[in-house]
Motif scaffolding. Structure first.
Motif, PDB file in Angstrom:
ATOM      1  N   UNK A   1     -32.308 106.768  66.586  1.00 31.26           N
ATOM      2  CA  UNK A   1     -33.558 107.515  66.416  1.00 31.26           C
ATOM      3  C   UNK A   1     -33.412 109.024  66.566  1.00 31.26           C
ATOM      4  N   UNK A   2     -34.048 109.771  65.667  1.00 32.49           N
ATOM      5  CA  UNK A   2     -34.079 111.228  65.791  1.00 32.49           C
ATOM      6  C   UNK A   2     -34.835 111.637  67.050  1.00 32.49           C
ATOM      7  N   UNK A   3     -35.718 110.765  67.514  1.00 29.36           N
ATOM      8  CA  UNK A   3     -36.491 111.108  68.712  1.00 29.36           C
ATOM      9  C   UNK A   3     -35.661 111.073  69.994  1.00 29.36           C
ATOM     10  N   UNK A   4     -34.390 110.680  69.899  1.00 28.80           N
ATOM     11  CA  UNK A   4     -33.509 110.844  71.059  1.00 28.80           C
ATOM     12  C   UNK A   4     -33.353 112.328  71.375  1.00 28.80           C
TER      13      UNK A   4
ATOM     14  N   UNK B   1     -36.547 110.429  60.758  1.00 34.55           N
ATOM     15  CA  UNK B   1     -36.687 109.728  62.053  1.00 34.55           C
ATOM     16  C   UNK B   1     -36.870 108.222  61.899  1.00 34.55           C
ATOM     17  N   UNK B   2     -36.305 107.660  60.817  1.00 32.47           N
ATOM     18  CA  UNK B   2     -36.580 106.251  60.518  1.00 32.47           C
ATOM     19  C   UNK B   2     -35.580 105.259  61.075  1.00 32.47           C
ATOM     20  N   UNK B   3     -34.561 105.741  61.741  1.00 33.64           N
ATOM     21  CA  UNK B   3     -33.459 104.821  62.041  1.00 33.64           C
ATOM     22  C   UNK B   3     -33.458 104.365  63.490  1.00 33.64           C
ATOM     23  N   UNK B   4     -32.690 103.297  63.726  1.00 36.45           N
ATOM     24  CA  UNK B   4     -32.586 102.734  65.064  1.00 36.45           C
ATOM     25  C   UNK B   4     -31.403 101.806  65.113  1.00 36.45           C
ATOM     26  N   UNK B   5     -30.908 101.573  66.319  1.00 41.58           N
ATOM     27  CA  UNK B   5     -29.642 100.855  66.457  1.00 41.58           C
ATOM     28  C   UNK B   5     -29.722  99.391  66.045  1.00 41.58           C
ATOM     29  N   UNK B   6     -30.933  98.826  65.993  1.00 44.39           N
ATOM     30  CA  UNK B   6     -31.008  97.366  65.850  1.00 44.39           C
ATOM     31  C   UNK B   6     -30.523  96.871  64.485  1.00 44.39           C
ATOM     32  N   UNK B   7     -30.599  97.708  63.478  1.00 41.18           N
ATOM     33  CA  UNK B   7     -30.141  97.269  62.160  1.00 41.18           C
ATOM     34  C   UNK B   7     -28.759  97.824  61.819  1.00 41.18           C
ATOM     35  N   UNK B   8     -28.050  98.333  62.817  1.00 42.00           N
ATOM     36  CA  UNK B   8     -26.722  98.862  62.505  1.00 42.00           C
ATOM     37  C   UNK B   8     -25.667  97.772  62.629  1.00 42.00           C
TER      38      UNK B   8
ATOM     39  N   UNK C   1     -28.279 126.495  69.185  1.00 44.29           N
ATOM     40  CA  UNK C   1     -28.687 127.692  68.436  1.00 44.29           C
ATOM     41  C   UNK C   1     -29.576 127.455  67.217  1.00 44.29           C
ATOM     42  N   UNK C   2     -29.795 126.195  66.807  1.00 42.18           N
ATOM     43  CA  UNK C   2     -30.479 125.971  65.522  1.00 42.18           C
ATOM     44  C   UNK C   2     -31.865 125.356  65.705  1.00 42.18           C
ATOM     45  N   UNK C   3     -32.785 125.793  64.856  1.00 39.17           N
ATOM     46  CA  UNK C   3     -34.115 125.192  64.860  1.00 39.17           C
ATOM     47  C   UNK C   3     -34.002 123.820  64.199  1.00 39.17           C
ATOM     48  N   UNK C   4     -34.440 122.794  64.903  1.00 40.25           N
ATOM     49  CA  UNK C   4     -34.389 121.447  64.329  1.00 40.25           C
ATOM     50  C   UNK C   4     -35.796 120.942  64.078  1.00 40.25           C
ATOM     51  N   UNK C   5     -35.906 120.103  63.051  1.00 38.36           N
ATOM     52  CA  UNK C   5     -37.193 119.508  62.736  1.00 38.36           C
ATOM     53  C   UNK C   5     -36.949 118.090  62.243  1.00 38.36           C
ATOM     54  N   UNK C   6     -37.982 117.256  62.298  1.00 38.93           N
ATOM     55  CA  UNK C   6     -37.838 115.878  61.816  1.00 38.93           C
ATOM     56  C   UNK C   6     -38.724 115.681  60.600  1.00 38.93           C
ATOM     57  N   UNK C   7     -38.358 114.740  59.760  1.00 37.49           N
ATOM     58  CA  UNK C   7     -39.193 114.436  58.600  1.00 37.49           C
ATOM     59  C   UNK C   7     -38.946 113.021  58.105  1.00 37.49           C
ATOM     60  N   UNK C   8     -39.579 112.701  56.974  1.00 40.87           N
ATOM     61  CA  UNK C   8     -39.498 111.332  56.451  1.00 40.87           C
ATOM     62  C   UNK C   8     -38.895 111.324  55.054  1.00 40.87           C
ATOM     63  N   UNK C   9     -38.468 110.151  54.635  1.00 37.35           N
ATOM     64  CA  UNK C   9     -38.071 109.955  53.242  1.00 37.35           C
ATOM     65  C   UNK C   9     -38.999 108.881  52.651  1.00 37.35           C
ATOM     66  N   UNK C  10     -39.076 108.858  51.313  1.00 36.27           N
ATOM     67  CA  UNK C  10     -40.003 107.910  50.664  1.00 36.27           C
ATOM     68  C   UNK C  10     -39.689 106.464  50.995  1.00 36.27           C
ATOM     69  N   UNK C  11     -38.417 106.164  51.168  1.00 37.24           N
ATOM     70  CA  UNK C  11     -38.000 104.765  51.221  1.00 37.24           C
ATOM     71  C   UNK C  11     -38.191 104.129  52.585  1.00 37.24           C
TER      72      UNK C  11
ATOM     73  N   UNK D   1     -39.612 102.851  71.487  1.00 38.11           N
ATOM     74  CA  UNK D   1     -38.219 103.168  71.811  1.00 38.11           C
ATOM     75  C   UNK D   1     -37.580 104.041  70.732  1.00 38.11           C
ATOM     76  N   UNK D   2     -38.218 104.119  69.565  1.00 39.03           N
ATOM     77  CA  UNK D   2     -37.753 105.034  68.512  1.00 39.03           C
ATOM     78  C   UNK D   2     -38.809 106.071  68.150  1.00 39.03           C
ATOM     79  N   UNK D   3     -40.084 105.739  68.335  1.00 38.00           N
ATOM     80  CA  UNK D   3     -41.118 106.678  67.885  1.00 38.00           C
ATOM     81  C   UNK D   3     -41.533 107.657  68.972  1.00 38.00           C
ATOM     82  N   UNK D   4     -41.204 107.359  70.212  1.00 34.24           N
ATOM     83  CA  UNK D   4     -41.620 108.252  71.289  1.00 34.24           C
ATOM     84  C   UNK D   4     -40.688 109.438  71.409  1.00 34.24           C
TER      85      UNK D   4
END
Lengths: 833, 185
Positions: free
Chosen positions: A802-805, A775-782, A688-698, A349-352
């Motif tokens: 999720x960024x995958x939305x 792309x690490x976030x999701x509504x369940x911990x908000x 109009x903008x090129x978007x990309x996803x990435x990760x953070x260390x934490x 639900x967040x990774x797809x």
């Protein structure tokens, strides 16, 4: 990875492209830094963003996301034009000399596509090799024949001149040349160039070809098989190497045995189809052993409860040509094809890609089983944003499982190293190890079929399951028994000729462990769950438990630290690290050495006795590496195509804008109403903008574990959108503003991070802006979610979903991995239309 | 003497503690340091996050994890860990972990805690029902396919190698072909 983490210390030039190890594989940087400090290695970084890895690089070059083939194609041209390739290596260890069918047309002479394109698929008859009367491939050792692979390669990339590459990628010409020059300098025997990539290369409609382009460069420069060289796929999960090894994908059985299709009616048909043949007299063609591995796998499933043929018939078959991969799976789910679904240790639900479609699809199921450590957006989809639980019929089971230190077992890292993990504590409450849960389910389902019968019920009732024991009603799964099953055993007393010493025989007793995969048999007398792991368990125990830190190799092999597949070899293709007479190309960095009688060093790969003339790439039928790769869906050479969603009107290299062989879900009769794209045929000013996803260390993946850890959540508390100062100014956005990022598929709220790490790129004369989202976030911990009775209350909160939305349902032509790294989006300050 | 890196550190620490001028101070420091994992049982593990494969020492006392730290013996990480690897202590000592099976009935608005026995029995019945209803013995061409088209699975790279093998055995035994996981995305 062809090599392994410690081996990075042996590199002279390291190219970080399509990855960001400083943030995402932080400890890998220990070895990068080691090479910089001790060898004076040069670090190059190519990325749309000035990443933490870029900050450590000697040269950083920006590029527009999705234009890597243009960038690297230009490097191939540079290497060939300046004769910087490693000629002996190219002539002897690659298919550069092979002559190709003169009817082949390259994209430069065929409107941007290879010959044979018909209805979005290639008919490959013109991609074949020229053969003599005996069927042996014709070759030109002088590399001059206009139809030889080398000349075709030259012709293909002659179009990738520095001007057009710079116009496409947005990379300044001086940066292109600087990177080309430094990297191409590794085409000498005493120089090692290394490349570190990750999802930045795979998540594109040309993902496989991105990697192919770099593989071609590594082969031209003689960098494959040597210490400090190779191609390093830095995997994103601790055991994603291992889960792939064990065939948790529709198209492969464990050990990369291609899954059977319906037209292969018998085991003999299957073996015949999957076993490659060659007319090259000196080629070892290792996959000729396929029938031994398929038979041993079938035995690991059904033991002697079924004959090999019966076992083959019991197992499911794919329809020929059908695809059952991720995007297709969720499309079928959205259309109501499934009643049941397992999301085991996963949070789709967040990774797809296009998570809105995934979340809608979950509501079409009758039942869903979700196994995880924490509550997550998949198991709780029915109470997520925009959902009305009363209208959602799906029955959901959320099963609590043990964390990695609450059970024992092994995982395989990127370097194919199998390392054992021990149990430290019990899981909390009633949580169980995953192996216990799957065993309990298996025994219950088997009981139902034994009692009530059902279609093809023997496929279930005849499965062997000697993986632990019942204590009372509960089954305790014992991974050590499974490790031995994966390694393999003799199922009967048997005398076998030593595969490496003709005329020498060895007798095995029923139950003996198979010492290595060369001893596996095709007659059903051996079993092995995954042939590549054969040799991982011996009389000495599970070799993945070894902790001996001795290393006499000088290059950091550490051969007795754990165990690596295949056969504990740490650098694969190492037969290419020596010349035809068996001498290491670089004696100071020898991987293997001939001592007059035998090879010493790493476990040799493909190397025959010196002078034998055996080509070293033994997993390829013809024994040599593929500069020319006719097996792929989208062309024997990589060709630059624009991402499906892109900010340019035209492909500057040809009239063919996108990869012609991708599967578009927006076509009539293919996908669904939710499959929409922007900027495909012409640029869409709304996005109009090129978007990309990435990760953070934490955080890790969808944050399904890390968002619940207070230290990590505090360090990276929520969804952000990173953008350049120029774009922020243009949009009236300030650092810290709440923004909305939008695509035709969905929107997410994110905090603006305005940095100089993104800069507008000049692409064919136009300013192009890029934005990036983790792309690490999701509504369940908000904290603003609604709490229901019995809900576990988070002690820490993160923000955002999720960024995958945002990401599109479009996949690579070969693998169908979604194009999450290049899509078009809009960003506005929250409240601004 | 074949001494591991960690063994060597322990040895040299002991030597420093009893020699030289700062004896009393160092002894105190060593004592204070020792307390944290005193009487603890040590096990090793490999980090569950990225694919570098860093080794971690887990110290437990009375069945509870009291410390996790990088394993200096590992030739890969030599004792280092990143922010995530350094936090697995919080992954296990975490009050938000799921500790009982939860069930959400069709159209229900909340979770209900249920027994394992009940949940596993019900899932097994669901599997049989879905499998039997969707089982395809032959495809449109009349070829034998022995396939369960009505159930799909995703996961998991978060499982151990042994579990991955076992899970694919379970799924393929059931006749599933829709088998996918993290490697595809």
């Amino acid at each position: 990875m062809t090599n392994h983490w410690v081996d990075i210390r042996n590199s002279d030039v390291i190219l970080i492209m399509g990855s960001n190890p400083a943030a995402n594989h932080p400890i890998a940087f220990k070895w990068i830094q080691h090479a910089l400090d001790n060898r004076g290695a040069k670090l190059l970084c190519v990325d749309p963003r000035f990443t933490q890895s870029a900050a450590k690089a000697h040269v950083y070059a920006p590029l527009r996301s999705g234009t890597d083939i243009a960038f690297l194609g230009g490097m191939i041209k540079y290497i060939i034009d300046n004769r910087l390739y490693f000629e002996d290596y190219v002539k002897n260890y690659t298919n550069a000399t092979f002559l190709v069918n003169p009817a082949l047309k390259l994209p430069g002479e065929n409107r941007g596509v290879f010959s044979g394109l018909k209805d979005g698929k290639y008919e490959k008859d013109t991609w074949s090799y020229q053969t003599d009367a005996e069927g042996v491939i014709k070759k030109d050792p002088s590399l001059k024949d206009p139809n030889c692979v080398f000349q075709l390669l030259r012709k293909q990339y002659s179009r990738y001149n520095i001007d057009v590459v710079s116009r496409i990628t947005g990379t300044p010409k001086d940066k292109l040349l600087e990177i080309y020059k430094i990297y191409a300098g590794t085409g000498r025997p005493n120089r090692a160039g290394n490349v570190l990539y990750a999802m930045g290369w795979t998540q594109h409609t040309v993902g496989v070809q991105n990697i192919r382009t770099m593989a071609i460069i590594q082969l031209l420069l003689g960098n494959v098989g040597i210490a400090g060289g190779g191609v390093q796929a830095m995997r994103g999960e601790s055991n994603v190497q291992g889960s792939t090894d064990h065939g948790l994908l529709f198209h492969i059985w464990p050990g990369y045995l291609g899954a059977p299709t319906a037209s292969l009616k018998t085991l003999a048909d299957f073996n015949e189809k999957r076993t490659p043949k060659t007319k090259e007299a000196k080629s070892l063609n290792w996959w000729k052993n396929f029938p031994k591995y398929s038979a041993s796998f079938l035995r690991s499933m059904y033991g002697t409860n079924a004959s090999l043929e019966e076992a083959y018939q019991l197992l499911p078959k794919l329809d020929d040509g059908a695809n059952y991969s991720w995007l297709q799976l969720f499309d079928d789910m959205y259309k109501g094809k499934f009643t049941g679904f397992f999301a085991w240790g996963m949070n789709p639900a967040c990774s797809g890609a296009h998570s809105n479609k995934v979340r809608q699809a979950l509501g079409k199921l009758d039942w869903l089983v979700n196994v995880n450590l924490f509550d997550n957006e998949t198991g709780s989809f029915w109470r997520g944003p925009g959902m009305d639980p009363a209208t959602i019929k799906t029955e959901v089971f959320m099963l609590p499982c043990a964390a990695s230190i609450e059970k024992e077992g092994s995982i395989a890292n990127s370097g194919r190293l199998m390392q054992w993990r021990y149990k430290a504590v019990n899981p909390p409450g009633e949580a169980l190890p995953d192996g216990d849960i799957m065993s309990e389910l298996f025994f219950r389902v088997r009981k139902l079929y034994l009692q009530k019968g059902g279609p093809n019920s023997q496929a279930i009732t005849k499965l062997t399951w000697p993986y632990g024991k019942f204590e009372g009603k509960h089954f305790h799964y014992n991974p050590r028994l499974v490790a031995a099953e994966i390694n393999g055993r003799f199922l009967q007393d048997k005398t076998v000729e030593n595969p490496t010493k003709k005329g020498e025989f060895k007798t095995f007793k029923k139950g003996d462990l198979v010492p290595a995969f060369a001893w596996l048999q095709d007659d059903g007398s051996t079993s092995s769950g995954a042939w590549i792991y054969c040799g991982s368990v011996s009389d000495k125990g599970i070799l993945g438990m070894r902790r001996i830190t001795k290393d006499e190799s000088r290059i950091g092999i550490y051969p007795e630290w754990a165990w690596s597949w295949p056969v504990n070899r740490r650098i694969i293709y190492n037969g290419a690290s020596v010349d035809l007479s068996g001498k290491p190309w670089d004696p100071t960095r020898a991987v293997i050495k001939w001592d007059g009688e035998k090879w010493t060093g790493d476990v040799p790969d493909g190397a025959g006795n010196p002078g034998s003339g055996r080509p070293p790439f033994i997993m390829k039928p013809d024994g040599v590496a593929s500069l020319y790769g006719p097996g792929l869906a989208d062309g024997p050479f990589p060709e630059h195509y624009e991402p499906l969603e892109c900010p340019v009107e035209k492909n500057l290299l040809s009239p063919q804008k996108n990869n012609p062989t991708i599967k578009r879900f927006d076509k009539p009769g293919v996908g669904s109403d939710l499959d929409v794209y922007s900027g495909v045929d012409t640029c869409d000013p709304r996005y109009p903008f090129v978007a990309t996803t990435y990760r953070v260390s934490e955080h890790w993946q969808t944050g399904v574990l890390t968002r619940w850890c207070p230290w990590l959540a505090e360090m990276q508390p929520g969804m952000f959108v990173e953008m350049s100062k120029e774009l922020a100014e243009e949009r009236g956005i300030k650092n810290g503003d709440k923004c909305i990022v939008r695509t035709p598929r969905g929107e997410v709220e994110a905090i603006a991070i305005v940095t100089p790490r993104f800069k507008p790129l000049v692409v064919d004369g136009n300013d192009i802006h890029q934005i990036g989202l983790p792309w690490h976030y999701g509504w369940i911990t908000t904290k603003n979610r609604k709490y229901d009775k019995g809900d576990k209350k988070a002690e820490v909160f993160t923000s955002g979903d999720a960024a995958n939305l945002l990401t599109p349902t479009i996949g690579d032509a070969n693998t169908m991995i979604p194009e999450s790294k290049a899509f078009m989006a809009n960003v506005v300050k929250k409240g601004v239309k | 003497m074949n001494v591991s890196r960690r063994g060597f550190l322990k040895l040299s620490g002991a030597v420093t503690a009893v020699s030289g001028l700062g004896l009393s101070l160092k002894a105190t420091a060593a004592h204070a340091k020792e307390l944290k994992i005193k009487y603890a049982k040590e096990t090793t593990t490999i980090c569950p996050y990225c694919s570098v494969g860093c080794s971690i020492i887990v110290s437990t006392r009375d069945g509870k994890v009291i410390n996790t730290e990088g394993d200096p013996d590992s030739p890969i990480n030599r004792g280092s860990l990143c922010s995530k690897g350094g936090s697995i202590y919080q992954m296990v000592n975490n009050e938000n972990r799921l500790s009982k099976p939860l069930y959400r009935a069709p159209n229900a608005t909340e979770w209900k805690e249920v027994d394992w026995e009940w949940a596993l029995d019900k899932i097994a019945e669901n599997i049989k029902k879905s499998r039997d209803a969707s089982f395809k013995r032959t495809n449109a061409k009349g070829e034998l396919v022995n396939r369960t088209d009505g159930i799909a699975s995703v996961g998991s790279a978060a499982l151990d190698l042994e579990e991955c093998f076992t899970y694919q055995k379970f799924l393929r035994g059931l006749g599933l072909v829709y088998i996918e996981h993290q490697a595809r995305i």
